[in-house]
Design a protein around this motif. Structure first.
Motif, PDB file in Angstrom:
ATOM      1  N   SER A 174       0.766  -1.195  -0.090  1.00 22.57           N
ATOM      2  CA  SER A 174       0.198   0.007   0.003  1.00 22.57           C
ATOM      3  C   SER A 174       0.782   1.146  -0.097  1.00 22.57           C
ATOM      4  O   SER A 174       1.814   1.282   0.710  1.00 22.57           O
ATOM      5  CB  SER A 174      -0.851  -0.115   1.318  1.00 22.57           C
ATOM      6  N   VAL A 175       0.444   2.328  -0.552  1.00 17.70           N
ATOM      7  CA  VAL A 175       1.199   3.336  -0.988  1.00 17.70           C
ATOM      8  C   VAL A 175       0.249   4.555  -0.679  1.00 17.70           C
ATOM      9  O   VAL A 175      -0.810   4.728  -1.397  1.00 17.70           O
ATOM     10  CB  VAL A 175       1.979   3.566  -2.241  1.00 17.70           C
ATOM     11  N   THR A 176       0.432   5.491   0.492  1.00 16.20           N
ATOM     12  CA  THR A 176      -0.299   6.823   0.568  1.00 16.20           C
ATOM     13  C   THR A 176       0.627   7.733  -0.039  1.00 16.20           C
ATOM     14  O   THR A 176       1.937   8.300   0.184  1.00 16.20           O
ATOM     15  CB  THR A 176      -0.632   6.845   1.835  1.00 16.20           C
ATOM     16  N   ALA A 177       0.021   9.014  -0.995  1.00 18.35           N
ATOM     17  CA  ALA A 177       0.754   9.740  -1.588  1.00 18.35           C
ATOM     18  C   ALA A 177      -0.095  10.966  -1.647  1.00 18.35           C
ATOM     19  O   ALA A 177      -1.324  10.783  -1.750  1.00 18.35           O
ATOM     20  CB  ALA A 177       1.329   9.557  -3.106  1.00 18.35           C
ATOM     21  N   PRO A 178       0.588  12.356  -1.682  1.00 14.76           N
ATOM     22  CA  PRO A 178      -0.354  13.380  -1.770  1.00 14.76           C
ATOM     23  C   PRO A 178      -0.928  13.395  -3.318  1.00 14.76           C
ATOM     24  O   PRO A 178      -0.782  12.838  -4.218  1.00 14.76           O
ATOM     25  CB  PRO A 178       0.696  14.624  -1.683  1.00 14.76           C
ATOM     26  N   ASP A 179      -2.099  14.240  -3.184  1.00 17.98           N
ATOM     27  CA  ASP A 179      -2.745  14.698  -4.465  1.00 17.98           C
ATOM     28  C   ASP A 179      -1.672  14.912  -5.563  1.00 17.98           C
ATOM     29  O   ASP A 179      -0.806  15.745  -5.573  1.00 17.98           O
ATOM     30  CB  ASP A 179      -3.917  15.487  -4.323  1.00 17.98           C
ATOM     31  N   GLY A 180      -2.198  14.465  -6.717  1.00 16.11           N
ATOM     32  CA  GLY A 180      -1.244  14.807  -8.144  1.00 16.11           C
ATOM     33  C   GLY A 180      -0.261  13.418  -8.472  1.00 16.11           C
ATOM     34  O   GLY A 180       0.333  13.728  -9.458  1.00 16.11           O
ATOM     35  N   TYR A 181       0.047  12.664  -7.408  1.00 18.35           N
ATOM     36  CA  TYR A 181       0.757  11.318  -7.500  1.00 18.35           C
ATOM     37  C   TYR A 181       0.014  10.262  -7.723  1.00 18.35           C
ATOM     38  O   TYR A 181      -1.350  10.066  -7.484  1.00 18.35           O
ATOM     39  CB  TYR A 181       1.683  11.349  -6.349  1.00 18.35           C
ATOM     40  N   THR A 182       0.342   9.323  -8.684  1.00 21.14           N
ATOM     41  CA  THR A 182      -0.185   8.014  -8.619  1.00 21.14           C
ATOM     42  C   THR A 182       0.969   6.982  -8.168  1.00 21.14           C
ATOM     43  O   THR A 182       1.983   7.164  -8.415  1.00 21.14           O
ATOM     44  CB  THR A 182      -0.460   7.677 -10.341  1.00 21.14           C
ATOM     45  N   ALA A 183       0.314   5.908  -7.708  1.00 31.13           N
ATOM     46  CA  ALA A 183       1.319   4.996  -7.067  1.00 31.13           C
ATOM     47  C   ALA A 183       0.789   3.534  -7.642  1.00 31.13           C
ATOM     48  O   ALA A 183      -0.429   3.295  -7.874  1.00 31.13           O
ATOM     49  CB  ALA A 183       1.199   4.821  -5.276  1.00 31.13           C
ATOM     50  N   VAL A 184       1.908   2.651  -8.001  1.00 28.05           N
ATOM     51  CA  VAL A 184       1.566   1.320  -8.615  1.00 28.05           C
ATOM     52  C   VAL A 184       2.726   0.416  -8.122  1.00 28.05           C
ATOM     53  O   VAL A 184       3.760   0.631  -7.915  1.00 28.05           O
ATOM     54  CB  VAL A 184       1.519   1.408 -10.262  1.00 28.05           C
ATOM     55  N   ALA A 185       2.119  -0.995  -7.867  1.00 26.38           N
ATOM     56  CA  ALA A 185       3.143  -1.745  -7.295  1.00 26.38           C
ATOM     57  C   ALA A 185       2.770  -3.159  -8.032  1.00 26.38           C
ATOM     58  O   ALA A 185       1.858  -3.156  -9.047  1.00 26.38           O
ATOM     59  CB  ALA A 185       3.002  -2.085  -5.904  1.00 26.38           C
ATOM     60  N   ASN A 186       3.580  -4.018  -7.645  1.00 25.95           N
ATOM     61  CA  ASN A 186       3.245  -5.547  -8.356  1.00 25.95           C
ATOM     62  C   ASN A 186       2.110  -6.051  -7.944  1.00 25.95           C
ATOM     63  O   ASN A 186       1.177  -5.783  -7.052  1.00 25.95           O
ATOM     64  CB  ASN A 186       4.365  -6.428  -7.507  1.00 25.95           C
ATOM     65  N   GLY A 187       1.597  -6.887  -8.883  1.00 28.74           N
ATOM     66  CA  GLY A 187       0.237  -7.456  -8.985  1.00 28.74           C
ATOM     67  C   GLY A 187      -0.885  -6.545  -9.452  1.00 28.74           C
ATOM     68  O   GLY A 187      -0.733  -5.601 -10.010  1.00 28.74           O
ATOM     69  N   LEU A 188      -2.069  -6.738  -8.610  1.00 30.77           N
ATOM     70  CA  LEU A 188      -3.252  -6.281  -9.414  1.00 30.77           C
ATOM     71  C   LEU A 188      -3.923  -5.384  -8.135  1.00 30.77           C
ATOM     72  O   LEU A 188      -3.581  -5.751  -7.087  1.00 30.77           O
ATOM     73  CB  LEU A 188      -4.423  -7.358  -9.427  1.00 30.77           C
ATOM     74  N   PRO A 189      -4.727  -4.196  -8.460  1.00 30.13           N
ATOM     75  CA  PRO A 189      -5.182  -3.466  -7.642  1.00 30.13           C
ATOM     76  C   PRO A 189      -6.123  -4.020  -6.654  1.00 30.13           C
ATOM     77  O   PRO A 189      -6.948  -4.980  -7.019  1.00 30.13           O
ATOM     78  CB  PRO A 189      -6.082  -2.337  -8.605  1.00 30.13           C
ATOM     79  N   ALA A 190      -6.025  -3.762  -5.327  1.00 33.24           N
ATOM     80  CA  ALA A 190      -6.842  -4.386  -4.206  1.00 33.24           C
ATOM     81  C   ALA A 190      -7.524  -3.392  -3.419  1.00 33.24           C
ATOM     82  O   ALA A 190      -8.055  -3.393  -2.348  1.00 33.24           O
ATOM     83  CB  ALA A 190      -5.848  -5.122  -3.245  1.00 33.24           C
ATOM     84  N   GLY A 191      -7.560  -1.985  -4.128  1.00 33.30           N
ATOM     85  CA  GLY A 191      -8.351  -1.034  -3.422  1.00 33.30           C
ATOM     86  C   GLY A 191      -7.574   0.289  -3.658  1.00 33.30           C
ATOM     87  O   GLY A 191      -6.548   0.446  -3.570  1.00 33.30           O
ATOM     88  N   MET A 192      -8.617   1.466  -3.480  1.00 35.96           N
ATOM     89  CA  MET A 192      -8.135   2.913  -3.595  1.00 35.96           C
ATOM     90  C   MET A 192      -8.778   3.550  -2.650  1.00 35.96           C
ATOM     91  O   MET A 192      -9.875   3.588  -2.670  1.00 35.96           O
ATOM     92  CB  MET A 192      -8.120   3.247  -5.025  1.00 35.96           C
ATOM     93  N   GLU A 193      -8.116   4.430  -1.790  1.00 40.99           N
ATOM     94  CA  GLU A 193      -9.069   5.155  -0.595  1.00 40.99           C
ATOM     95  C   GLU A 193      -8.554   6.543  -0.623  1.00 40.99           C
ATOM     96  O   GLU A 193      -7.063   6.849  -0.400  1.00 40.99           O
ATOM     97  CB  GLU A 193      -8.814   4.432   0.518  1.00 40.99           C
ATOM     98  N   LYS A 194      -9.333   7.528  -0.726  1.00 40.35           N
ATOM     99  CA  LYS A 194      -8.981   9.084  -0.765  1.00 40.35           C
ATOM    100  C   LYS A 194      -9.121   9.318   0.724  1.00 40.35           C
ATOM    101  O   LYS A 194     -10.415   9.570   1.088  1.00 40.35           O
ATOM    102  CB  LYS A 194      -9.491   9.818  -1.916  1.00 40.35           C
TER     103      LYS A 194
END
Length: 493
Positions: free
Chosen positions: A185-205
Motif C-alpha cells: 500500500s502506498v499513500t501519496a499526496p494529490d497529483g501522484y499515482t502509485a503502482v506496485a506489483n500485482g493487481l489493484p486491491a483498493g484505492m481510498e482517498k
C-alpha cells in the motif's frame, strides 16, 4: 537485469544447495550478542536468514511529497518458524526502526551488520506461525557505499532491488530462495499515482492524499518488488487470454511512449508460443524518468529507463529485443527463481536466449552469428567473471557486480550448445517442461541438468560440467571450427 549501454558505447555491457546447516549452528542463544546471519549463499553470504520461512509481506509506505525525504513505513511479515528461535534476524539496513512487535507484543531489537535482530518476549518454538510488525522509515537517499533500493526519478520514486538491495527499502528475508506473497500500500499526496506489483486491491482517498493497494497472486522474491510513485498515467490494454496489461508512464511523455507500449501484447503471445502460458496475473512496463544504467524484470511490472525508448541511437529492433529480454524473465527468473545467486545463469542466460531468438525471427539477426561472436569471447569472459554457473563474487556494495557477460551471452552460449547437442525438438520440450515444473518456485542448476538428461534420454552431466564450470570453453557441437580467444597473459615482471 540488463545493463543498458550508453549510446556512444561500441558494444553492449552485460549484466547448489544452501549451506543452511552451517549457519543454523550460529543461531544465537538469548543473552548473547546480536550477530548478522545468512543462508550461506556463496556470492552473498549474509543475505537471507535461517530459522523461518516467510509466507507473506504486507508493506505500507507514506510518501511525503519529496523523493529526498524518508518515507514512513510499516512492514508486517507472516512466517513459519523452521527451528526454535530466541531471536529473529531480518535483513534491513537503511532506515530508522521505531518499534517491533512479535505476535502483537512489543519486542526488543538491535542492529548487527545489515540485520535487524528481533528478540521476542517469549522464544518461538519450531513450527509456529508468527507475525512480526516493524514500524520504520525507508530512506530514498542512497546508502553510503551501496547501490540499489529506491531510485529517485524526475517526479518521484521507483525500486531497483536486484540483487541484494530490497533490505535497503524494507525489512525482509532478502534472498530469492524464500519467496512470499506481497500486499503493498502506498499513500501519496494529490497529483501522484502509485503502482506496485500485482493487481489493484483498493484505492481510498483521505483529505489531500490517496492510498493505493496492490496484491500479488503468485509468490515473489524480495529482489523483484516494485513500487512506482510519480506524476504518472496508467495505460491499460488487453493481452492474450484477456490478460490485463498496464503500463506506467510519466504523463508528459505518454504520447511518445505509446507506440512502444502497444507492442507488448504481441510480444507476450510470441513468448507463449515458445514456452507456454504467461505465468502471472498481469504485465506491463514502468517507464522511469531516471538514468539507471539498466533495465530490470521486476515481477509483473518491468522497470525501463524512459530514454531507452526515446534515444535515437538505439535501433528499433534492439529496443524490441530488450523488451523481450525483460518479458522472458517473467518465466525465467521470476516464476522460476534461482535457488542461489550462483544459479543466476538460468535466469539471464534464458532471457538473453529469447532476446536473441526474437531478433533472429523478427529482424533477421542470425542467432548463429551472435553465438559465434560470444564463443570467441567466452574464454575471456570466464577468466574475468568465472564460468557461467560459478561466477566470481561481486565487490562489496556492488549489487551489479555479478551481472557480467559470462551470465548473459556466455550463458546463452551454453543453451545454444545444448540445443546443438540434443537437437531442437528436445530442447524446446525442455524449455516448456522447465517453466511448467518449477512454476512459482525456485530451482537449481542441478535441477536443470537432471531435467535436460531426462528429456533428452541421456546423461548430460559431463556436458554441463564442462560448459557450466570449466575455465575453458568446450568445443561447440556442430561447429568445430569456432575458436575462443584466450585472455592475454600479464607480462612477466
Amino acid at each position: 537485469m540488463l545493463l543498458t549501454p550508453r549510446p556512444r558505447t561500441p558494444r553492449r555491457l552485460k549484466a547448489t544447495a544452501l549451506l543452511s546447516s552451517a549457519v543454523t549452528l550460529c543461531l544465537v542463544a538469548a543473552g548473547g550478542p546480536a550477530v548478522p546471519l545468512g543462508v550461506g549463499d556463496r556470492l552473498f553470504p549474509h543475505l537471507g536468514n535461517p530459522g523461518y520461512d516467510v509466507a507473506s509481506y504486507d508493506i505500507s509506505f507514506t510518501y511525503p511529497g519529496s523523493n529526498r525525504k524518508p518515507l514512513q513505513a510499516v512492514t508486517t511479515i507472516d512466517a513459519w518458524t523452521t527451528t526454535p528461535l530466541d531471536r529473529v534476524n531480518l535483513d534491513f539496513a537503511h532506515g530508522a526502526v521505531d518499534s517491533v512487535e512479535v505476535d502483537g507484543e512489543r519486542a526488543a531489537f538491535s542492529s548487527a551488520g545489515e540485520d535487524l535482530v528481533v528478540t521476542p518476549e517469549v522464544p518461538l518454538p519450531e513450527g509456529s506461525w508468527t507475525r512480526i510488525t516493524v514500524r520504520h522509515t525507508s530512506d530514498p537517499v542512497s546508502a553510503k557505499g551501496r547501490e540499489g533500493g529506491w531510485v529517485r526519478t524526475a517526479d518521484g520514486l521507483a525500486m531497483a532491488n536486484q540483487a541484494d538491495a530490497a533490505h535497503l527499502v524494507f525489512p525482509c528475508n532478502d534472498h530469492p530462495s524464500d519467496k512470499a506473497m506481497f500486499t503493498i500500500s502506498v499513500t501519496a499526496p494529490d497529483g501522484y499515482t502509485a503502482v506496485a506489483n500485482g493487481l489493484p486491491a483498493g484505492m481510498e482517498k483521505t483529505g489531500a492524499a490517496t492510498t493505493w493497494t496492490y496484491r500479488t497472486q503468485h509468490p515473489m522474491a524480495t529482489e523483484l518488488a516494485q513500487v512506482s510513485i510519480g506524476r504518472s498515467t496508467v495505460l491499460r490494454r488487453t493481452g492474450p487470454h484477456g490478460l490485463p496489461v498496464r503500463d506506467v508512464v510519466p504523463t508528459k511523455h505518454r504520447a511518445a511512449l505509446e507506440p512502444w507500449l502497444r507492442k507488448t501484447p504481441d510480444q507476450i503471445a510470441w513468448m507463449e508460443s515458445k514456452v507456454g502460458r504467461y505465468p502471472f496475473e498481469t504485465y506491463g512496463l514502468l517507464m522511469a524518468d531516471a538514468s539507471t544504467g539498466f533495465e530490470l524484470e521486476t515481477q509483473t511490472l518491468s522497470l525501463f529507463e524512459r530514454e531507452f525508448f526515446t534515444e535515437p541511437a538505439y535501433p528499433r529492433w534492439y529496443v524490441e529485443s530488450i523488451m523481450i529480454h525483460e518479458l522472458a524473465h517473467q518465466w525465467f527468473g521470476n516464476s522460476v527463481s534461482p535457488r542461489t545467486w550462483s544459479d543466476l545463469w538460468l535466469s539471464e542466460g534464458h532471457a538473453t536466449w529469447y532476446e536473441a531468438l526474437y531478433a533472429e525471427e523478427k529482424e533477421d539477426k542470425p542467432m548463429a552469428k551472435r553465438m559465434k561472436a560470444a564463443y570467441g569471447a567466452s574464454d575471456r569472459w570466464r577468466a574475468a567473471g568465472g564460468p557461467p554457473a560459478a561466477p566470481k563474487a561481486p565487490e562489496p556494495g556492488r549489487k551489479t557486480g555479478i551481472f557480467r557477460p559470462n551470465v548473459y551471452d556466455g550463458a546463452a552460449l551454453v543453451l545454444y550448445a545444448l540445443r546443438e547437442e540434443i537437437g531442437r525438438p528436445a530442447f524446446e520440450r525442455l524449455e516448456r517442461a522447465w517453466v511448467a515444473r518449477h512454476r512459482d518456485g525456485t530451482a537449481t542448476t542441478e535441477d536443470f541438468v537432471r531435467l535436460a538428461s531426462d528429456i533428452s534420454g541421456r546423461d548430460l552431466t559431463g556436458f554441463f560440467q564442462a560448459w557450466l564450470y570449466g575455465s575453458k570453453t568446450p568445443p561447440m557441437p556442430g561447429h568445430p571450427e569456432w575458436k575462443s580467444v584466450a585472455p592475454k597473459k600479464a607480462p612477466a615482471r
